[in-house]
Design an enzyme around this catalytic site. Sequence first.
Site, PDB file in Angstrom:
ATOM      1  N   ASN A 210       0.813  -1.021  -0.035  1.00 35.43           N
ATOM      2  CA  ASN A 210       0.284   0.095  -0.071  1.00 35.43           C
ATOM      3  C   ASN A 210       0.889   1.255  -0.052  1.00 35.43           C
ATOM      4  O   ASN A 210       2.218   1.061  -0.046  1.00 35.43           O
ATOM      5  CB  ASN A 210      -0.789   0.025   1.281  1.00 35.43           C
ATOM      6  CG  ASN A 210      -0.091  -0.063   2.398  1.00 35.43           C
ATOM      7  OD1 ASN A 210       0.349   0.813   2.558  1.00 35.43           O
ATOM      8  ND2 ASN A 210      -0.501  -0.962   3.328  1.00 35.43           N
ATOM      9  N   PRO A 305      -3.065 -11.731  10.873  1.00 38.47           N
ATOM     10  CA  PRO A 305      -3.512 -11.472  12.284  1.00 38.47           C
ATOM     11  C   PRO A 305      -3.634  -9.759  12.576  1.00 38.47           C
ATOM     12  O   PRO A 305      -2.724  -9.140  11.873  1.00 38.47           O
ATOM     13  CB  PRO A 305      -2.557 -11.984  13.081  1.00 38.47           C
ATOM     14  CG  PRO A 305      -1.144 -12.125  12.082  1.00 38.47           C
ATOM     15  CD  PRO A 305      -1.810 -12.253  10.618  1.00 38.47           C
ATOM     16  N   ASP A 306      -4.535  -9.328  13.208  1.00 37.02           N
ATOM     17  CA  ASP A 306      -4.542  -7.856  13.697  1.00 37.02           C
ATOM     18  C   ASP A 306      -3.588  -7.627  14.799  1.00 37.02           C
ATOM     19  O   ASP A 306      -4.002  -7.931  15.854  1.00 37.02           O
ATOM     20  CB  ASP A 306      -5.895  -7.592  13.909  1.00 37.02           C
ATOM     21  CG  ASP A 306      -6.152  -6.090  13.881  1.00 37.02           C
ATOM     22  OD1 ASP A 306      -5.217  -5.459  14.772  1.00 37.02           O
ATOM     23  OD2 ASP A 306      -7.187  -5.646  13.628  1.00 37.02           O
ATOM     24  N   PHE A 323      -4.324   3.762  14.731  1.00 38.08           N
ATOM     25  CA  PHE A 323      -4.701   4.679  13.725  1.00 38.08           C
ATOM     26  C   PHE A 323      -5.721   4.066  13.002  1.00 38.08           C
ATOM     27  O   PHE A 323      -5.660   2.995  12.836  1.00 38.08           O
ATOM     28  CB  PHE A 323      -3.162   4.833  13.022  1.00 38.08           C
ATOM     29  CG  PHE A 323      -2.553   6.133  13.527  1.00 38.08           C
ATOM     30  CD1 PHE A 323      -1.665   5.919  14.619  1.00 38.08           C
ATOM     31  CD2 PHE A 323      -2.403   7.333  13.094  1.00 38.08           C
ATOM     32  CE1 PHE A 323      -0.919   6.757  15.326  1.00 38.08           C
ATOM     33  CE2 PHE A 323      -1.617   8.402  13.535  1.00 38.08           C
ATOM     34  CZ  PHE A 323      -1.142   7.883  14.546  1.00 38.08           C
ATOM     35  N   LYS A 341     -11.676  -2.784  18.919  1.00 38.90           N
ATOM     36  CA  LYS A 341     -10.441  -3.365  19.116  1.00 38.90           C
ATOM     37  C   LYS A 341     -10.083  -3.027  20.797  1.00 38.90           C
ATOM     38  O   LYS A 341      -8.860  -3.383  21.153  1.00 38.90           O
ATOM     39  CB  LYS A 341      -9.223  -2.635  18.320  1.00 38.90           C
ATOM     40  CG  LYS A 341      -9.355  -2.944  16.788  1.00 38.90           C
ATOM     41  CD  LYS A 341      -8.166  -2.584  16.379  1.00 38.90           C
ATOM     42  CE  LYS A 341      -8.397  -2.793  14.502  1.00 38.90           C
ATOM     43  NZ  LYS A 341      -7.130  -2.920  13.852  1.00 38.90           N
TER      44      LYS A 341
HETATM   45  N1  CTP Z   1      -3.512  -2.962  12.375  1.00 42.18           N
HETATM   46  C1  CTP Z   1      -2.526  -4.160  12.788  1.00 42.18           C
HETATM   47  N2  CTP Z   1      -2.573  -4.960  12.308  1.00 42.18           N
HETATM   48  C2  CTP Z   1      -3.381  -5.596  11.319  1.00 42.18           C
HETATM   49  C3  CTP Z   1      -4.116  -4.345  10.577  1.00 42.18           C
HETATM   50  C4  CTP Z   1      -4.148  -3.168  11.289  1.00 42.18           C
HETATM   51  O1  CTP Z   1      -2.013  -3.688  13.828  1.00 42.18           O
HETATM   52  N3  CTP Z   1      -3.200  -6.573  10.596  1.00 42.18           N
HETATM   53  C5  CTP Z   1      -3.522  -1.517  13.064  1.00 42.18           C
HETATM   54  C6  CTP Z   1      -2.855  -0.466  12.293  1.00 42.18           C
HETATM   55  O2  CTP Z   1      -1.520  -0.359  12.630  1.00 42.18           O
HETATM   56  C7  CTP Z   1      -3.824   0.787  12.763  1.00 42.18           C
HETATM   57  C8  CTP Z   1      -5.246  -0.093  13.042  1.00 42.18           C
HETATM   58  O3  CTP Z   1      -4.826  -1.244  13.336  1.00 42.18           O
HETATM   59  O4  CTP Z   1      -3.343   0.985  13.874  1.00 42.18           O
HETATM   60  C9  CTP Z   1      -5.831   0.117  11.826  1.00 42.18           C
HETATM   61  O5  CTP Z   1      -7.177  -0.720  11.921  1.00 42.18           O
HETATM   62  P1  CTP Z   1      -7.944  -1.289  10.702  1.00 42.18           P
HETATM   63  O6  CTP Z   1      -8.975  -1.846  11.241  1.00 42.18           O
HETATM   64  O7  CTP Z   1      -7.056  -2.325   9.839  1.00 42.18           O
HETATM   65  O8  CTP Z   1      -8.104  -0.247  10.002  1.00 42.18           O
HETATM   66  P2  CTP Z   1      -8.122   0.173   8.501  1.00 42.18           P
HETATM   67  O9  CTP Z   1      -7.096  -0.463   7.760  1.00 42.18           O
HETATM   68  O10 CTP Z   1      -8.642   1.631   8.322  1.00 42.18           O
HETATM   69  O11 CTP Z   1      -9.280  -1.182   8.284  1.00 42.18           O
HETATM   70  P3  CTP Z   1     -10.897  -1.251   7.659  1.00 42.18           P
HETATM   71  O12 CTP Z   1     -10.370  -1.468   6.194  1.00 42.18           O
HETATM   72  O13 CTP Z   1     -11.420  -2.456   8.358  1.00 42.18           O
HETATM   73  O14 CTP Z   1     -11.408   0.048   7.921  1.00 42.18           O
END
Ligand code: CTP
Length: 402
Positions: A210, A305-306, A323, A341
Amino acid sequence: MAGVANQNILLGVTGGIAAYKSVELARLLVKGGARVRVVMTEAACRFVSPLTFQAVTANPVRTQLFDEAHEAAMGHIELARWADQMIIAPASADFMARMAQGLADDLLSTLYLASTASVTVAPAMNRRMWRHPAVQHNLSLLEDRGIRILGPETGEQACGDTGIGRMSEPSEIFAALDVAAGSGLFAGRKVLITAGPTHEPFDPVRFIGNRSSGKMGFAVAQAFVREGAEVLLVSGPVQLATPAGVQRINVQTALQMREAVFDNIQAVDIFVACAAVADYRPESPRENKIKKTDDRLELNLLRNPDILAEVAALEKGPFTLGFAAETENLAENARAKLSKKKLDMLAANRVGDDLGFESDDNSLLVLWPNGEKQLPLQNKQQLAHALITLLEQQYRDAGRGD
Ligand code: CTP
């Protein structure tokens, strides 16, 4: 203690008539409680005598790289390590060029290379010299390395010209150094930050990624270091220099980022997830480069994984700041993310239409369970400072700051 008080400041003086103004800067720094050591280039000594600085700082002034007596008292590497901040004032066009090139042909340029202190440069030169593309190119190289540039100002010049090129006033340089020194808001705290994108390979030469530049995460890391924190930055692939004083681990993929985070999460007080982690990764990356033999190519993707949610779910885990990048319904989506979260704070920004990812400026809507604040559009360094100041209040209110 706040500001430059008790800091070790290395004042580098290069050749220019503004060198006389640096005597006043040295005096202000000493008065502010800093320990000041002055290093002058040969050209600087033609404008002001080393003795003047020695009298003001009560420390010997160094002018030579190969000086046995001085080296015996404090070697140049030791002097580079000693400095908390380095200020080059005035910085001539020649000295900025030598910094940009990484030359080490005199004491001051060598100290610049050998030091990990934060560096501020206050240029002073004739207005035509300042506007020359060579000088502007060097300036942008220095800025890209995270060096703070103060001025120059517009006004009457020593050569009789009027225009841009005057060194900033000593009081302004002092104030900037004082702010940069921070006030130790996070002294003794350990902070782990993720930054940049992740690259998820589907063959040896291609990946899903990205547009994250990593600038916000790096600015947050720099802001925490300035406030006295010990900072570990886990960064995806970015084109950015590591801010002084920050420890960095480089990763490519989300799984590597997760591993680096969990290897180091123990004893972390604050976790900041700035990274734009890829939500999915190719299920089985090919061993060899994919050939364009078929009309269609299907890639199966697996959910990553998140990392942030996993850290937030830890028992006795750190204070968490996440963020969110949103293209629509910013406030609503951000608040939903904060509670889903189970974060302590969330900073949301609007992306798309050239906003956010690659730009130097940004604005943030910062939310916490019972409040929110809008931080207006500003450069990412200022924004990072405003953000961690807000974070400190929430951290304290959450009873974590004791
Ligand atoms: N994040 C993370 N690990 C992931 C995905 C996201 O740690 N696998 C963290 C990012 O660093 C950021 C936050 O989660 O702090 C973003 O959350 P996310 O729900 O992924 O936001 P978006 O990318 O905006 O998701 P969506 O497309 O669901 O709106």
